[in-house]
Write an enzyme that holds these catalytic residues in place. Structure first.
Site, PDB file in Angstrom:
ATOM      1  N   GLN A  15      66.877 -28.841  21.037  1.00 47.26           N
ATOM      2  CA  GLN A  15      66.946 -27.532  21.686  1.00 47.26           C
ATOM      3  C   GLN A  15      68.145 -27.479  22.615  1.00 47.26           C
ATOM      4  O   GLN A  15      68.451 -28.432  23.329  1.00 47.26           O
ATOM      5  CB  GLN A  15      65.653 -27.281  22.457  1.00 47.26           C
ATOM      6  CG  GLN A  15      65.471 -25.862  22.934  1.00 47.26           C
ATOM      7  CD  GLN A  15      64.055 -25.603  23.422  1.00 47.26           C
ATOM      8  OE1 GLN A  15      63.124 -26.303  23.060  1.00 47.26           O
ATOM      9  NE2 GLN A  15      63.885 -24.582  24.250  1.00 47.26           N
ATOM     10  N   SER A  95      65.318 -35.383  21.013  1.00 41.59           N
ATOM     11  CA  SER A  95      64.268 -34.475  21.472  1.00 41.59           C
ATOM     12  C   SER A  95      63.651 -33.739  20.282  1.00 41.59           C
ATOM     13  O   SER A  95      63.130 -34.369  19.364  1.00 41.59           O
ATOM     14  CB  SER A  95      64.852 -33.511  22.513  1.00 41.59           C
ATOM     15  OG  SER A  95      63.859 -32.704  23.084  1.00 41.59           O
ATOM     16  N   LEU A  96      63.732 -32.424  20.248  1.00 37.75           N
ATOM     17  CA  LEU A  96      63.212 -31.630  19.136  1.00 37.75           C
ATOM     18  C   LEU A  96      63.732 -32.128  17.791  1.00 37.75           C
ATOM     19  O   LEU A  96      63.034 -32.076  16.778  1.00 37.75           O
ATOM     20  CB  LEU A  96      63.604 -30.165  19.340  1.00 37.75           C
ATOM     21  CG  LEU A  96      63.377 -29.226  18.164  1.00 37.75           C
ATOM     22  CD1 LEU A  96      61.896 -29.002  17.925  1.00 37.75           C
ATOM     23  CD2 LEU A  96      64.121 -27.916  18.389  1.00 37.75           C
ATOM     24  N   ARG A 120      54.503 -26.496  18.960  1.00 35.16           N
ATOM     25  CA  ARG A 120      55.124 -27.210  20.086  1.00 35.16           C
ATOM     26  C   ARG A 120      55.938 -26.248  20.944  1.00 35.16           C
ATOM     27  O   ARG A 120      55.854 -26.253  22.180  1.00 35.16           O
ATOM     28  CB  ARG A 120      56.012 -28.322  19.540  1.00 35.16           C
ATOM     29  CG  ARG A 120      56.685 -29.231  20.569  1.00 35.16           C
ATOM     30  CD  ARG A 120      57.492 -30.292  19.813  1.00 35.16           C
ATOM     31  NE  ARG A 120      58.095 -31.303  20.668  1.00 35.16           N
ATOM     32  CZ  ARG A 120      59.305 -31.231  21.204  1.00 35.16           C
ATOM     33  NH1 ARG A 120      60.052 -30.136  20.979  1.00 35.16           N
ATOM     34  NH2 ARG A 120      59.791 -32.207  21.945  1.00 35.16           N
ATOM     35  N   HIS A 213      60.717 -33.314  28.688  1.00 31.82           N
ATOM     36  CA  HIS A 213      60.678 -34.783  28.792  1.00 31.82           C
ATOM     37  C   HIS A 213      60.424 -35.245  30.230  1.00 31.82           C
ATOM     38  O   HIS A 213      61.040 -36.192  30.715  1.00 31.82           O
ATOM     39  CB  HIS A 213      61.964 -35.400  28.223  1.00 31.82           C
ATOM     40  CG  HIS A 213      62.211 -34.987  26.808  1.00 31.82           C
ATOM     41  ND1 HIS A 213      61.418 -35.414  25.781  1.00 31.82           N
ATOM     42  CD2 HIS A 213      63.118 -34.141  26.269  1.00 31.82           C
ATOM     43  CE1 HIS A 213      61.837 -34.859  24.646  1.00 31.82           C
ATOM     44  NE2 HIS A 213      62.860 -34.081  24.928  1.00 31.82           N
ATOM     45  N   GLN A 262      56.366 -38.030  23.566  1.00 29.57           N
ATOM     46  CA  GLN A 262      57.746 -37.568  23.705  1.00 29.57           C
ATOM     47  C   GLN A 262      57.866 -36.346  24.612  1.00 29.57           C
ATOM     48  O   GLN A 262      58.867 -36.159  25.294  1.00 29.57           O
ATOM     49  CB  GLN A 262      58.310 -37.258  22.309  1.00 29.57           C
ATOM     50  CG  GLN A 262      59.800 -36.991  22.289  1.00 29.57           C
ATOM     51  CD  GLN A 262      60.151 -35.857  21.350  1.00 29.57           C
ATOM     52  OE1 GLN A 262      59.513 -34.805  21.381  1.00 29.57           O
ATOM     53  NE2 GLN A 262      61.154 -36.064  20.531  1.00 29.57           N
TER      54      GLN A 262
END
Length: 321
Positions: A15, A95-96, A120, A213, A262
């Site tokens: 993202q 991340s994503l 999510r 995060h 995560q």
């Protein structure tokens, strides 16, 4: 020049990489992309081609919009590379981006991946809005993230712990020169002065919609958990690396457990890059929109090249040069 025998690592962006119109070039040329757009439209309950064509950058920044659209773009890029008969020898996602990596490693299907990132993104957007409301609800109250440039990771982590600033966390350990911190609007404003006093060259607010995060996202993890548990995770068929551990993921059960952790855990990207380079790859491809991961790859000290592979023209150039 890249060939189908090139030992390539696919690195998927997260993202913040989104931009209006991304992935539409794949849709125009690739049957696989058309299938992915249909799956994403079904998961979102709206026409993804129209959404990407008509939305502006501000709207795309929302977590519930950015997460499915970036993932769609990542999956389209990987599918187009596969159309050119290039398959990764290992995968990771920032991340994503880890969700597209799960697909490429054979852990989850594209349909399940898109179902997960829709849930999510919604859970994270709702959590961010809740945090902002608790902070006053105005435009200046939105939580977020900021990149600290010019300080070593241990310096940033020490400053975060010793600053006394509530709701501030080291979130992305990106490179020897960049760490991203997450926090409330108040925490990020207070921290900026602290980091500059300590010698940071710049502190840049990121185009993301929340303090990802970090423990501030615990509510999102609680919301997302039941959806995650409903999906079957298979064992990886190629090396897959985790943001949470920075190490290779050995089983589907481990991948599923780490996918939940995560949301509230730091991204250990430096460790992932070093583990990937140690596999003997020949090239790292940023398989999706943007060029952030290429810069981080270069900053990691890796001697192997990193190239963009998020557009038709970029992938075509890889095979023609």
């Amino acid at each position: 020049m890249v060939t189908n025998k090139t030992k390539a690592a696919f690195l998927f962006p997260g993202q913040g990489a989104q931009y209006p119109g991304m992935a539409l070039d794949f849709l125009a040329l690739s049957k696989a992309a058309a299938v992915l757009f249909a799956l994403a439209s079904e998961a979102m309950g709206r026409d993804m081609e129209a959404l990407l064509r008509d939305s502006d950058a501000e709207f795309l920044k929302r977590s519930d919009i950015a997460q499915p659209t970036v993932t769609l773009a990542n999956l389209c890029a990987a599918a187009f590379l596969k159309d050119r008969d290039l398959k990764p020898v290992c995968v990771a996602g920032h991340s994503l981006g880890e969700y597209a990596a799960l697909v490429s490693a054979g852990v989850i299907s594209p349909a399940d991946c898109l179902k997960l990132v829709v849930a999510r993104g919604k859970a994270m957007q709702e959590t961010v809005e809740h945090i902002a409301k608790q902070s006053g609800g105005g435009a200046d109250s939105a939580p977020g993230m900021a990149a600290v440039i010019g300080l070593a990771p241990d310096q940033v982590e020490t400053l975060v712990k010793s600053s006394g600033i509530a709701d501030l966390y080291a979130a992305n350990i990106n490179s020897p020169r960049q760490v991203v911190v997450a926090g409330t609007a108040k925490a990020l404003t207070a921290a900026e002065a602290k980091f500059k006093e300590a010698g940071a060259k710049r502190v840049l607010r990121l185009q993301v919609a929340g303090p990802f995060h970090s423990p501030l996202m615990a509510e999102a993890a609680d919301r997302f958990g039941p959806v995650l548990e409903s999906i079957t995770f298979k064992d990886p068929v190629i090396p897959l690396f985790s943001n949470v551990s920075g190490k290779e993921v050995r089983s589907g059960a481990e991948a599923q457990d780490l996918a939940l952790k995560q949301i509230t855990s730091p991204v250990r990207w430096i460790a992932e890059e070093h583990a990937i380079a140690a596999l003997g790859i020949e090239i790292a491809l940023e398989t999706g929109p943007g060029k952030v991961l290429q810069g981080l790859w270069k900053d990691s000290g890796a001697e192997l090249p990193g190239f963009p592979a998020g557009k038709v023209e970029e992938i075509t150039a890889l095979f023609n040069n």
